[in-house]
Scaffold this motif. Structure first.
Motif, short mmCIF file in Angstrom:
data_model
loop_
_atom_site.label_atom_id
_atom_site.label_comp_id
_atom_site.label_asym_id
_atom_site.label_seq_id
_atom_site.Cartn_x
_atom_site.Cartn_y
_atom_site.Cartn_z
N ASP A 1 34.48 69.03 55.34
CA ASP A 1 33.02 69.02 55.31
C ASP A 1 32.52 70.33 54.69
O ASP A 1 32.83 71.41 55.21
CB ASP A 1 32.44 68.93 56.74
N GLY B 1 36.29 67.79 59.22
CA GLY B 1 35.38 66.75 59.70
C GLY B 1 36.06 65.40 59.70
O GLY B 1 37.30 65.30 59.69
N GLY B 2 35.25 64.35 59.68
CA GLY B 2 35.78 62.99 59.81
C GLY B 2 35.59 62.54 61.25
O GLY B 2 35.77 63.34 62.18
N ASN B 3 35.23 61.28 61.43
CA ASN B 3 34.83 60.84 62.77
C ASN B 3 35.92 61.03 63.83
O ASN B 3 35.70 61.70 64.84
CB ASN B 3 34.40 59.37 62.75
N ASN C 1 36.72 64.66 64.39
CA ASN C 1 35.70 65.37 65.18
C ASN C 1 35.81 64.99 66.67
O ASN C 1 35.60 65.84 67.54
CB ASN C 1 34.29 65.01 64.70
N SER D 1 33.15 65.72 52.24
CA SER D 1 31.73 65.38 52.36
C SER D 1 30.89 66.60 51.99
O SER D 1 31.23 67.72 52.38
CB SER D 1 31.37 65.00 53.79
N ASP E 1 29.88 61.67 67.00
CA ASP E 1 31.30 61.87 67.35
C ASP E 1 31.39 62.64 68.67
O ASP E 1 32.28 62.39 69.49
CB ASP E 1 32.02 62.66 66.24
C1 FRU Z 1 30.24 63.13 60.95
C2 FRU Z 1 31.36 62.91 59.95
C3 FRU Z 1 31.60 64.12 59.08
C4 FRU Z 1 32.21 63.48 57.86
C5 FRU Z 1 31.51 62.16 57.77
C6 FRU Z 1 32.41 61.06 57.30
O1 FRU Z 1 30.13 62.03 61.80
O2 FRU Z 1 32.56 62.56 60.60
O3 FRU Z 1 32.39 65.10 59.68
O4 FRU Z 1 32.02 64.21 56.74
O5 FRU Z 1 31.03 61.85 59.06
O6 FRU Z 1 31.70 59.90 57.10
#
Ligand code: FRU
Length: 314
Positions: free
Chosen positions: A16, A41-43, A46, A97, A259
């Motif tokens: 992120d 990041g990433g759901n 996180n 992202s 998240d």
């Molecule tokens: C937030 C998130 C970010 C990531 C994006 C992926 O919920 O997980 O950390 O960039 O969504 O869709």
């Protein structure tokens, strides 16, 4: 409070790039931001971060990368003691992202770039010894493989008294991912996807999703967090509940609030063995605290300093 078995979160981890701006920029202008940072990041990734901040044992299962850019993500997973055994690896660069946090409105705008990053397969997942987990959480994605993963947990549950709870975070691609809901115990559905479906309230959303989930009788608990209005659910008997949100004095960073809600829900349900509505209240409380500062590290502090580890205001 003690946690016997561990939690497994299945999904994506991404980079992120976060830009903090006074307001959301006008298109085709050149301006300076106030600050910025990058983070893992990433759901599902996180959810792991917040579960660790709350003090849970947790493993991540998703595609890791051998690329140089990914090293920092691996380091961060290690530093936080988030297990990654059994994760497959690719040579490809990780997804990323670009995120703008607008200070005046409190919004977070995410532009995600997935670059056809490969997804783990059921074969990768089948190498995991499921008996070490008491809860497995999935991002709704890659339905062909993920439905087999969920099914294998259901098969595992038939052979043991120590059942694994299965949760699903449903945020994208309604038609493709809908089939993943029915075999899960808990589905958390996003407000953004509700808007795409034309559902205008949290109640309409949980009832709309329940009506769309096919299957003979058994339906998952359906939860929908609705920002400052709190979160609603249809419980296992189909009863509706509405749990109020916690508003911080100032909204600073709403990235990953959903998240954080998910992690709070898992923590309170599984680690602290709370009932559904208490767990949702705790999830609202942690999510309300998360948005009062940047990133996720400050979540550790509420757990350490709060005399009220779990909500008492229901
Ligand atoms: C937030 C998130 C970010 C990531 C994006 C992926 O919920 O997980 O950390 O960039 O969504 O869709």
């Amino acid at each position: 409070m003690s946690q016997g078995k561990s939690i497994l979160c299945v999904g994506n981890t991404v980079i992120d790039f976060v830009t903090i701006s006074q307001s959301y920029p006008k298109e085709d202008t050149d301006r300076r931001c106030l600050d910025g940072f990058w983070q893992r990041g990433g759901n599902a990734s996180n959810v792991c971060t917040v579960l660790r901040a709350l003090g849970s044992k947790v493993d991540f299962f998703g595609m890791l990368s051998k690329s140089v850019a990914f090293r920092a993500l691996i380091e961060d997973l290690r530093k936080r003691e988030i297990g990654t055994n059994h994760c497959p690896e690719t040579e490809k660069d990780p997804p990323f992202s670009s995120i703008i946090l607008a200070q005046d409105s409190g919004t977070r705008t995410i532009i995600h770039c997935n670059k056809n990053y490969p997804e783990p397969t059921f074969e990768d997942f089948s190498k995991i010894d499921l008996s070490q987990y008491g809860w497995v959480h999935f991002e709704a994605r890659n339905p062909k493989e993920v439905s087999k993963m969920i099914q294998s947990i259901r098969e595992h549950n038939k052979k043991t008294s120590q059942k694994i709870t299965i949760s699903l975070d449903f945020e994208t691609r309604y038609d493709q991912n809908l089939e993943l809901c029915q075999p899960c115990d808990i589905v958390v559905f996003s407000k953004e996807l509700a808007a795409q479906k034309g559902w205008e309230s949290a109640r309409e959303t949980v009832e709309g999703l329940a009506a769309d989930i096919s299957g003979n009788g058994e339906k998952p608990v359906i939860i929908c967090p609705w920002g400052s209005q709190g979160a609603v659910c249809l419980d296992a008997t189909g009863d509706f509940h509405n749990i109020a949100a916690y508003k911080p004095e100032k909204i600073v960073d709403t990235l990953g609030a959903g998240d954080t809600f998910m992690a709070g829900l898992i923590y309170a349900s599984f680690v602290d063995q709370r009932c559904l509505t208490d767990a949702m209240d705790f999830a609202n409380w942690v999510a309300g605290h998360k948005i009062s500062d940047y990133g996720y590290d400050h979540i550790t502090k509420i757990i350490e300093t709060s005399s009220r580890k779990l909500p008492t205001n229901l």
